[in-house]
Structure formats: C-alpha cells, structure tokens
Design an enzyme around this catalytic site. Structure first.
Site, short mmCIF file in Angstrom:
data_model
loop_
_atom_site.label_atom_id
_atom_site.label_comp_id
_atom_site.label_asym_id
_atom_site.label_seq_id
_atom_site.Cartn_x
_atom_site.Cartn_y
_atom_site.Cartn_z
N GLY A 161 105.32 57.15 26.38
CA GLY A 161 104.15 57.99 26.17
C GLY A 161 104.51 59.47 26.34
CD GLN A 162 103.99 64.17 22.56
OE1 GLN A 162 103.70 63.41 21.64
NE2 GLN A 162 103.94 65.47 22.45
CE LYS A 163 99.88 60.14 32.09
NZ LYS A 163 100.44 60.76 33.31
CG ASP A 164 104.95 60.18 32.11
OD1 ASP A 164 104.66 60.72 33.18
OD2 ASP A 164 104.44 59.11 31.72
N GLY A 212 96.76 53.26 26.75
CA GLY A 212 97.96 54.01 26.37
C GLY A 212 99.18 53.10 26.36
CG HIS A 213 100.68 51.40 30.03
ND1 HIS A 213 99.73 51.54 31.01
CD2 HIS A 213 101.75 52.12 30.45
CE1 HIS A 213 100.20 52.29 31.98
NE2 HIS A 213 101.41 52.67 31.66
CB ALA A 263 98.22 50.28 37.08
CB SER A 288 97.14 58.68 34.33
OG SER A 288 97.85 58.47 35.53
O1 PAF Z 1 106.72 56.14 33.03
C1 PAF Z 1 106.87 55.16 33.79
O2 PAF Z 1 105.97 54.34 33.95
C2 PAF Z 1 108.17 54.98 34.54
O3 PAF Z 1 108.73 56.21 34.86
C3 PAF Z 1 109.19 54.10 33.80
C4 PAF Z 1 109.63 54.73 32.50
C5 PAF Z 1 108.60 52.72 33.52
C6 PAF Z 1 110.45 53.91 34.66
O4 PAF Z 1 110.15 53.31 35.87
#
Ligand code: PAF
Length: 288
Positions: free
Chosen positions: A149-152, A36-37, A32, A187
């Site tokens: 990403g810094q979001k997580d 950002g990705h 998805a 997100s």
């Molecule tokens: O942040 C994510 O999308 C997931 O936690 C990751 C790092 C791909 C691990 O499944």
C-alpha cells in the site's frame, strides 16, 4: 483457502502450483485487515494468479514495545475476510518459525538516507526490522509480484531498494491508499482511535490535500511553489488541533525523499505526515 504455518508447507504448495504454470502475487500484512489490504490480495485475481497473503506481527520492526503489545490481533476475522476475498494461501507463521536463530540481522542492507529520514528518524531500527522480515518472506514465497500500500510510502521505496540490492526476482507494485468516506487513510491502527480522536484524525488527510492542491495550482500556472511556506501553513493548520502530537509534516522529492525548498513545475513531490492522537500513531501521505 489453504493456511500454512510452516515454511516448508507453503514452499511445497507453491512449488506444486508453479509446476502448473501459475504465477504468484503476494500481499504481506500484519493482520487487522481492512479493505486496503483486501484490495492488495485481489489485485491479480482476475488474471488467474495464485494469491498469497501473510499475517505476521513482526517484533523486530517495532521500536516501541507498547505499540507492539497494543497492535490489534483479529485473526479469526482476518481469516474470514481472506476467504471471502478469494485468497488462495494464507501464510501464518509463528515468531519461532520466522526467527529460529533469534532476531539478529546478520547482513542488513544499507539503505542510507532513505531509511534514516522521516520514519527512520522517529522509529529507529524500524526499517531494518521491516526489511529483514520482508526479505525472509520474499525468499519463501518468491512472488512474481509484491503488492504494497502507498500509505507506507517510505516503506515502499525501501522495499523497492531491497529488491534491487538483493536482486530478488519480484516486481513491486504500489497500490493506492484506500480512504474512509471522510478521507482518513485506512489503517489497522484506526480501530484504536476513540470517537473524538477519530473525528479529529481526518484533519491529517484534509491538510495533506490542501498542500497538494496548492502545488498542483502552481504547476498549472507553470510556477515554482514555495515548499517551506506550504509546509508552514500545513503545520499551523494542524496546530489548531491540540489533540495532535505532530512528529513531522514534510514535502519531499517523491523519488528519493530529499527535502525541497521550492517545487519546480515538473517535479513530483510527496507530502508526508506522522502524528499521534489519543496515544495512536498515524501516518499518511499524498503525491502531487
Ligand atoms: O506494512 C506492513 O504491514 C509491514 O511493515 C510488513 C510489510 C507486512 C512487514 O512486516
């Protein structure tokens, strides 16, 4: 772009590229894909590195079955975006490929408080499952750099600990959160927001920004800031929107997520929020 579904295939590709002296940059995702990705995939392209992206919706990191089942799957669109972004290799394994012996994590890393607080408290087992798959992916791809990403924010601290504890030869680089024009953090879950929830969701970033501005103002005046008062104001601002089911709003030490009562002028802090809106769980954070 080469698409590998089997571990042995991606390993073969990467061995050949390394023999040519190529360095490898890796962005693990659950698909998805949004801008950002894509920014993570593009990070090292200019330097001529091989860019690898993985798409794998990892069952072991979902503590909520409904969240797993509703996780958006947009694989065809994702592949198009990655080709357009110039990604070299997409790793797209099945669950059986990644977990041939079942889901049991025989030697989990003990992350202590870092994995028990915040997300760890609200999503029990999430970080064990996340670390389990990230370690597997890192052992397969063996990247020189890993982009997250810094979001997580908490995830990124835990992965950094994972790399340190398992002595993996990879450098983690945290990439800034990309935001929509109104400030909402990008997100994969945003696509599940209905029009009203999407409108209200922007309050999360507004309230975070307001907390960080207060902290930065105190820092400029070389004064300590009252973390509890700032958190209470933020929670009250979010409470004005009954659509939110706030799980936490916290100001924490940015290095170790320890709680703070006051913030010293030189202290780096992170404001973190998790809230459900219209049945969709969103997280965001800002550092100050
Ligand atoms: O942040 C994510 O999308 C997931 O936690 C990751 C790092 C791909 C691990 O499944």
């Amino acid at each position: 772009m080469i698409i590998c579904k089997r571990i042995k295939d991606i390993e073969k590709q990467l061995v050949a590229l390394r023999k040519e002296g190529k360095k490898v940059s890796f962005a693990p995702t659950m698909g998805a894909l949004h801008s950002g990705h894509i920014s993570l995939v593009k990070a090292r392209q200019k330097a001529g590195w091989v860019t690898v992206c993985s798409i794998f919706v990892n069952p072991t990191q979902f503590n909520d079955k409904a969240d797993f089942e509703k996780y958006p799957i947009t694989i065809e669109g994702d592949i198009m975006k990655l080709i357009e972004a110039g990604c070299d290799i997409l790793f797209l394994p099945t669950v059986a490929e990644m977990y041939p012996d079942g889901f049991e994590n025989k030697k989990p890393v003990d992350f202590g408080f870092l994995a028990q607080t915040l997300e760890g408290e609200h999503r029990p087992g999430h970080f064990d499952g996340m670390a389990q798959i990230v370690e597997k992916l890192l052992r397969i791809v063996k990247p020189d750099t890993l982009y997250m990403g810094q979001k997580d924010y908490q995830q990124q601290l835990i992965v950094s600990k994972l790399i340190e504890k398992r002595k993996l030869p990879t450098k983690l680089i945290a990439y800034p959160t990309l935001r929509e024009k109104d400030g909402l953090a990008m997100s994969s879950r945003n696509v599940r927001l209905d029009a009203h929830s999407r409108k209200v969701a922007v309050q999360l970033s507004k309230v975070l920004r307001s907390s960080i501005l207060k902290i930065e103002d105190s820092k400029l005046k070389r004064k300590a800031a009252d973390a509890t008062a700032i958190m209470n104001t933020a929670k009250a601002a979010l409470a004005k929107h009954p659509e939110f089911e706030v799980e936490y709003y916290e100001l924490r030490d940015a290095a170790n997520l320890q709680p703070l009562a006051t913030i010293a002028p030189k202290q780096k802090v992170v404001a973190l929020v998790a809230a459900k809106i219209g049945g969709v769980r969103l997280i965001d954070n800002m550092v100050g």
